[in-house]
Design an enzyme around this catalytic site. Structure first.
Site, PDB file in Angstrom:
ATOM      1  N   CYS A 114      -1.440  44.258   1.525  1.00 44.80           N
ATOM      2  CA  CYS A 114      -0.729  45.377   2.159  1.00 44.80           C
ATOM      3  C   CYS A 114      -0.564  46.610   1.284  1.00 44.80           C
ATOM      4  CB  CYS A 114       0.657  44.909   2.593  1.00 44.80           C
ATOM      5  SG  CYS A 114       0.709  43.446   3.635  1.00 44.80           S
ATOM      6  N   HIS A 171       6.249  49.882   2.583  1.00 45.05           N
ATOM      7  CA  HIS A 171       5.756  48.893   1.615  1.00 45.05           C
ATOM      8  C   HIS A 171       5.110  49.524   0.381  1.00 45.05           C
ATOM      9  CE1 HIS A 171       4.069  44.532   1.162  1.00 45.05           C
ATOM     10  NE2 HIS A 171       5.004  44.843   0.279  1.00 45.05           N
TER      11      HIS A 171
END
Length: 492
Positions: A114, A171
């Site tokens: 990610c 993130h």
């Protein structure tokens, strides 16, 4: 869920193996059909879908400063959309997006996890150029993040007069030091970390994780729906300047909670609150949950959300000159489908980095097209800056290459190497050839070997052509090492 009492100090790589490659041992919930039934409407749409033709640029005059909507799914495998061959998942809205533009068969993420991919998209650079990009991914409690001083797609477009917003998953670092509004986005609504329970909004650290700007925002409805509503509100707002919207869904990342499954959500919330803090991440990984049916429902919820956003764009009258890109941050995980590719999230095999990628721009790109040109996340940064008339500073040059000439002017597709690196693994693609290396015992049967694949003839990476093409293998290995020599390396 019986959480093991031993071996609590789990490494990043071991955790990835537990929730990724080891997922074949996961027991699903109720044994439902292997996916949702096709609706009559979706079946008819598939049967009447016009045939794709090879991509060709229209060659029309460019319009200045289009709006930009970049939609990112989370852990969506290459074969998880019906327009990419899924048989047990129906995605009519994403299929429509592809039919109205270009479906790219060789689209890649900037990494197989990610945070590095998001960093590569936001900066247009290899993630290993900054310390935070060495985390694969950034743990929720880690004191790492995308430095606010680093130029981003949002800050550069903002300097060029764009209004910028991020809705969904960031993130790239936690408060108080890191956030989208510190890195160039005018506004933010979403979650900072890697995972969020879809109803309670609990994080892997068991805290509440939904924010507006840098302030908690309470909304206990299904997260995918919440994000689509926020995106629709932004799009239909009166804008006096062009805009960038990064819409980052968490679907279909674990935990495996389908829309409407309040019972499973409540069970997981209870486990999260009761588990010792050192075990909360394993609980959130939902190793005792999910099924093919649940996964299909999550992807289909994502598809409906995309449909709502596209409908808002239509209602606003801005669809004609808005660039819409859909992609995933990396390949799929448990329950995902990446046929014909091997590998999944956390590997640099094709299944870990090749992702569904769609582009639509009605004002300049014709419908019903397919492109086989290899592209990856940093290329979109370069392309979007190019069409918007923005440029990066000279001291932070882009690693991506603009596709504007190819997409708009009929120029030949850019020729260059695509580079990936993660701890213990390396990959480079040049044309149809791919160089790959993985540490011993990581990816059999070629673990510990420098190998060469012809992806046109062998997309599953089963035949090592390095024995037949030793010089080419050596050239690609040297090219990888040349790029790698300029990048930061992992702490010992």
């Amino acid at each position: 869920m019986n959480v093991p009492q031993q071996g609590l100090a789990i490494s990043r790589r071991a955790f990835g193996a537990a929730v990724g490659v080891g997922a074949t041992s996961v027991a699903g919930g109720t044994a439902l059909a292997a996916g949702a039934e096709m609706t009559r409407e979706a079946s008819a749409a598939r049967a009447t879908r016009p045939q794709e033709r090879p991509f060709a640029a229209r060659g029309a005059t460019r319009s200045p400063r289009p709006n930009i909507l970049f939609i990112m799914g989370d852990d969506i495998g290459w074969g998880d959309l019906s327009c990419y061959g899924a048989r047990h998942i129906e995605t009519p809205h994403l299929d429509r997006l592809a039919a109205e533009g270009v479906r790219l068969t060789d689209g890649y993420s900037g990494s197989s996890t990610c945070s590095p991919t998001r960093i590569s998209l936001y900066t247009g650079r290899y993630p290993q150029r900054i310390p935070a990009g060495l985390a694969e991914p950034i743990e929720d409690e880690a004191p790492l993040g995308l430095e606010p001083t680093h130029p981003t797609l949002a800050s550069l477009l903002g300097d060029a007069g764009y209004i910028t917003s991020m809705i969904g998953k960031w993130h790239c670092g936690e408060l108080p030091d890191y956030s989208p509004v510190k890195s160039g986005w005018d506004e933010f609504f979403g979650n900072f970390g890697g995972a969020l329970e879809y109803y309670s909004k609990l994080t892997t650290l068991r805290g509440y994780g939904l924010y507006e700007g840098e302030t908690e925002y309470k909304d206990l409805r299904y997260y995918t729906r919440v994000l689509s509503e926020r995106a629709a509100d932004f799009i239909t707002r009166q804008h006096t300047e062009p805009w960038l919207l990064n819409l980052n869904f968490t679907s279909a990342h674990w935990p495996w909670i389908a829309e409407g499954d309040m019972e499973e959500s409540a069970r997981l919330e209870r486990l999260l609150r009761e588990a010792p803090s050192e075990q909360s991440k394993l609980v959130m990984a939902h190793l005792d949950g999910g099924s093919l049916d649940t996964y299909a429902k999550m992807v289909q919820s994502l598809d409906r959300a995309v449909g709502e956003v596209l409908h808002a764009l239509d209602r606003s009258g801005q669809a004609q000159d808005t660039i819409v890109i859909f992609s995933s941050d990396n390949g799929g995980e448990r329950y995902s489908h990446s046929w014909p590719f091997l590998g999944m999230k956390h590997t640099l095999q094709e299944g870990g980095i090749r992702v569904p990628t769609i582009l639509r721009w009605p004002a300049h790109v014709d419908a019903h097209q397919v492109s086989h040109v290899p592209v990856f996340s940093p290329d979109w940064t370069a392309t979007l800056l190019d069409v918007a008339g923005a440029r990066p500073p000279k001291d932070t040059p882009l690693d991506g290459v603009s596709l504007a000439g190819y997409l708009l002017d009929g120029e030949a597709a850019p020729t260059r190497d695509l580079f990936w690196r993660q701890e213990g693994e390396r990959a480079l693609r040049r044309g149809k050839w791919k160089y790959h290396y993985a540490e011993t015992a990581k990816i059999p049967p070629f673990s510990g070997q420098h190998v060469l694949f012809d992806l046109e003839a062998d997309p599953s990476e089963n035949a090592n052509k390095g024995l037949q093409e030793p010089q080419l293998l050596a050239e690609l290995k040297a090219a990888w090492e040349d790029i790698d020599s300029e990048l930061l390396h992992y702490p010992s």
